[in-house]
Design an enzyme around this catalytic site. Sequence first.
Site, short mmCIF file in Angstrom:
data_model
loop_
_atom_site.label_atom_id
_atom_site.label_comp_id
_atom_site.label_asym_id
_atom_site.label_seq_id
_atom_site.Cartn_x
_atom_site.Cartn_y
_atom_site.Cartn_z
N VAL A 17 51.92 34.99 42.37
CA VAL A 17 50.41 35.06 42.57
C VAL A 17 49.86 34.66 41.07
CG1 VAL A 17 48.69 36.73 42.86
CG2 VAL A 17 50.53 36.69 44.62
N ASP A 71 36.72 37.21 44.84
CA ASP A 71 35.95 37.92 43.50
C ASP A 71 36.54 39.27 43.17
OD1 ASP A 71 34.14 38.88 41.73
OD2 ASP A 71 32.32 38.55 42.98
N TYR A 161 34.55 43.37 25.55
CA TYR A 161 35.62 42.67 25.82
C TYR A 161 37.17 42.96 24.98
CZ TYR A 161 38.95 38.57 25.96
OH TYR A 161 39.93 37.38 26.11
N LYS A 165 40.98 44.09 26.46
CA LYS A 165 42.24 43.48 26.22
C LYS A 165 43.27 44.40 25.40
CE LYS A 165 41.26 39.89 28.35
NZ LYS A 165 42.23 39.41 29.40
#
Length: 265
Positions: A17, A71, A161, A165
């Site tokens: 995937v 989504d 952001y 991470k």
Amino acid sequence: MSTLKSQFTEKYGPWAVVTGASEGIGKSFARELASRGLNLVLVARREELLVKLAEELTSKFRIDVRIQPTDLSSKSSSLELLQNTDDLEVGLLVASAGFGSSGPLLLADKQIEADLIEVNCAAVLQQCQHFGSRMASRHRGGLILLSSVLGFQGAPYSANYAASKAYIQSLAEGLGIELKADGVDVLSVAPGPIATGFAARAKMTMGQTMTPEVVARVSIAALGARRTVRPGWLSKLMGWGLSTAPRPLRVQIIGRIMQGMSKHQ
Ligand SMILES: NC(=O)c1ccc[n+]([C@@H]2O[C@H](COP(=O)([O-])OP(=O)(O)OC[C@H]3O[C@@H](n4cnc5c(N)ncnc54)[C@H](OP(=O)(O)O)[C@@H]3O)[C@@H](O)[C@H]2O)c1
């Protein structure tokens, strides 16, 4: 099929995937995995791009490709992805779907920042638990998660952001140890600036960049051998350059860099 190729498909096949497969790093992973003989589930929102890639890969390599327009900021849509792959033996997850943002956090769109956490963190957690437990029961498989050079310290002007991470980096490190005895390899990929659609969406400007093909190639080669990989000389240079500085200083340095890269100033 060569021995190396068949060893790879035995360990990580027959299906992979790949999220974020419509563009950039995920698309490069899809091409690289197809060339190694894995069947693919391609996931992203832009269906027309997934259809085009599926046509390219099925005509070039003798593999099966399924597309799953999703989504990942929507919890119900994320769940559908898991349900719609239940009939497949998924041996590899590449969780590349993600996006960034830049500029002062207090001026940022609240919904976009919340969606960022859904796509970059919550959906990845859900996929790791779902596919990871199925792999563990078969005693083989791999999870490839996309961290970043920004995941190793705070980043002013890309604070949310970078935090997303840092979550991925930590998740991959912890899960890597937990799943070792189950025969499942977990790899965190921490790139520096890569020439993809990422910068435009995050409203960042990037100077020197590396290609997404390098990220995919180096990461697949590191799977099973390393826990974290910094693909390409640019991410290594940034990592080594920052590693000698104490964390508070690293945050300051990254802040200077991000201020320069942000178009919001
Ligand atoms: N490029 C860099 O400099 C860089 C550096 C370090 C880490 N990374 C990480 O690498 C990963 C891949 O980024 P990239 O550089 O390949 O960026 P990209 O070219 O913008 O590709 C992002 C991919 O994520 C998918 N995506 C975004 N939002 C989504 C959503 N809500 N639902 C489903 N799919 C979604 C996009 O597909 P759709 O738009 O079709 O949905 C696209 O396929 C990200 O996790 C990013 O944080 C990138």
